[in-house]
Design a protein around this motif. Sequence first.
Motif, short mmCIF file in Angstrom:
data_model
loop_
_atom_site.label_atom_id
_atom_site.label_comp_id
_atom_site.label_asym_id
_atom_site.label_seq_id
_atom_site.Cartn_x
_atom_site.Cartn_y
_atom_site.Cartn_z
N THR A 87 79.14 -49.38 -12.40
CA THR A 87 80.21 -50.17 -11.76
C THR A 87 81.52 -50.02 -12.52
N TYR A 88 81.55 -49.14 -13.51
CA TYR A 88 82.78 -48.91 -14.28
C TYR A 88 83.54 -47.74 -13.66
N MET A 89 84.02 -47.98 -12.44
CA MET A 89 84.79 -46.99 -11.71
C MET A 89 85.60 -47.72 -10.64
N PRO A 90 86.63 -47.09 -10.08
CA PRO A 90 87.40 -47.74 -9.02
C PRO A 90 86.52 -48.14 -7.84
N MET A 91 86.85 -49.25 -7.22
CA MET A 91 86.04 -49.80 -6.14
C MET A 91 85.79 -48.80 -5.01
N LYS A 95 82.19 -47.50 -3.78
CA LYS A 95 81.76 -47.71 -2.39
C LYS A 95 81.35 -46.40 -1.74
N ALA A 96 82.09 -45.33 -2.04
CA ALA A 96 81.78 -44.02 -1.45
C ALA A 96 80.41 -43.51 -1.92
N TYR A 97 80.11 -43.69 -3.21
CA TYR A 97 78.81 -43.26 -3.72
C TYR A 97 77.68 -44.07 -3.10
N LEU A 98 77.87 -45.38 -2.98
CA LEU A 98 76.86 -46.22 -2.35
C LEU A 98 76.60 -45.76 -0.90
N THR A 99 77.67 -45.50 -0.19
CA THR A 99 77.56 -45.10 1.22
C THR A 99 76.84 -43.77 1.34
N SER A 111 69.35 -48.66 -6.59
CA SER A 111 69.30 -49.35 -7.88
C SER A 111 70.50 -48.92 -8.71
N VAL A 112 71.31 -49.88 -9.10
CA VAL A 112 72.58 -49.60 -9.80
C VAL A 112 72.46 -50.07 -11.24
N SER A 113 72.51 -49.12 -12.16
CA SER A 113 72.41 -49.44 -13.58
C SER A 113 73.80 -49.70 -14.15
N THR A 114 73.96 -50.85 -14.83
CA THR A 114 75.28 -51.20 -15.35
C THR A 114 75.14 -52.14 -16.54
N ARG A 115 76.27 -52.68 -16.99
CA ARG A 115 76.30 -53.57 -18.14
C ARG A 115 76.65 -54.99 -17.69
N PRO A 116 76.22 -55.99 -18.45
CA PRO A 116 76.56 -57.37 -18.09
C PRO A 116 78.06 -57.65 -18.03
N ASP A 117 78.85 -56.93 -18.81
CA ASP A 117 80.30 -57.17 -18.81
C ASP A 117 81.02 -56.32 -17.75
N CYS A 118 80.26 -55.68 -16.87
CA CYS A 118 80.85 -54.91 -15.78
C CYS A 118 80.36 -55.40 -14.42
N ILE A 119 80.07 -56.68 -14.34
CA ILE A 119 79.69 -57.32 -13.08
C ILE A 119 80.87 -58.17 -12.62
N ARG A 120 81.39 -57.86 -11.43
CA ARG A 120 82.51 -58.62 -10.88
C ARG A 120 82.24 -58.90 -9.41
N ARG A 121 82.77 -60.00 -8.91
CA ARG A 121 82.39 -60.47 -7.58
C ARG A 121 82.80 -59.50 -6.47
N ASP A 122 83.90 -58.78 -6.61
CA ASP A 122 84.26 -57.86 -5.54
C ASP A 122 83.29 -56.69 -5.46
N CYS A 126 80.80 -55.87 -2.32
CA CYS A 126 80.70 -54.52 -1.76
C CYS A 126 79.24 -54.14 -1.54
N MET A 127 78.41 -54.43 -2.53
CA MET A 127 76.98 -54.12 -2.41
C MET A 127 76.32 -55.01 -1.36
N ALA A 128 76.72 -56.27 -1.30
CA ALA A 128 76.16 -57.18 -0.30
C ALA A 128 76.50 -56.72 1.11
N ASP A 129 77.73 -56.25 1.31
CA ASP A 129 78.15 -55.76 2.63
C ASP A 129 77.30 -54.56 3.04
N LEU A 130 77.06 -53.64 2.10
CA LEU A 130 76.25 -52.47 2.41
C LEU A 130 74.81 -52.88 2.72
N GLN A 131 74.26 -53.79 1.95
CA GLN A 131 72.88 -54.23 2.20
C GLN A 131 72.75 -54.87 3.58
#
Length: 311
Positions: A87-91, A95-99, A111-122, A126-131
């Motif tokens: 999640t350490y990349m521009p939104m 989104k394009a990679y998820l799609t 499954s998205v591997s990330t860090r606790p300090d890289c979780i943000r609501r937007d 984005c992931m919720a919208d795709l799901q």
Amino acid sequence: MYYSYSNWLKERYGEKVYKLPVNLPVACPNRCSGQKGCSFCSDQGTGFEAGWEPESVTEQMQHVRQIVEKRYKAHKFIAYFQNYTNTYMPMEQFKAYLTEASCFPDIVEISVSTRPDCIRRDYLQCMADLQERTDIQINIELGLQTANYHTLDRINRGHGLAEYIDAMLAIRQYPFTTCTHLIANLPGDTVRDAVETARIVSVLGTDIVKIHSLYIAKDSRMAEDYCDGHLDICSKEEYFERIRRMLENMAPSIAVERLFSRIPEKDAVFCNWQTSWWKLKDEFEAYMRACNSYQGKYFNYRDGSALKGVF
């Protein structure tokens, strides 16, 4: 004895499901702005399992699918964004990679591997919208490693325990599952730290854990200390004791994906006491049986435990 991740997947999806690892061109905030990264991390990050890395997400997944499908007769798959901090990349890029991954045939989960300090609501939205749009499930993998924030400082993790708590509370507001990565024998940690880590991830409601035995990757700062004789690694027997105690204090509903690290021999100066992970797994399960031990044996500390049997 313990709730295996393979059984969790079968219950969730009705059959065996296999991960297709994907390496994205991402970095890590702990390696940027002059930071040196975690002391256990090499320049490769954790992307060992992909083994083949063209630019396209689709090409990577096609390549691994051919291997997995032939070997295991698999029909359902998980797109696993595994390396560094995904999640350490521009939104828009995220989104394009998820799609792209969601359009791959027979994908039931990303499954998205990330860090606790890289979780943000937007990003979560984005992931919720795709799901919601695709009905492909989202799993978020968080690297905590240990609840001992003194140890997190010593390994230059770049975040503390609070960031993990904050990330889990935020994720729990969305219909996602979570996997927490733990290292059970970091230098400076004790058996008590291992137990408290298991208790914290249980209380915060992680769905899955990946427990790793500490390996020493080549070209890491830990490798320098290890080769200079300045780093001690606990014995195999003590590691067994630590993960036994972790499992006993862990919620029985948490799926256990891994108990020992897996890294190619060529990439490490130490891993698993020079024993294959599957042999260690067999040894550990025999040890659990001998101790009459099982996951959740001491999962009795929630919901006002001091009041139980008194009032």
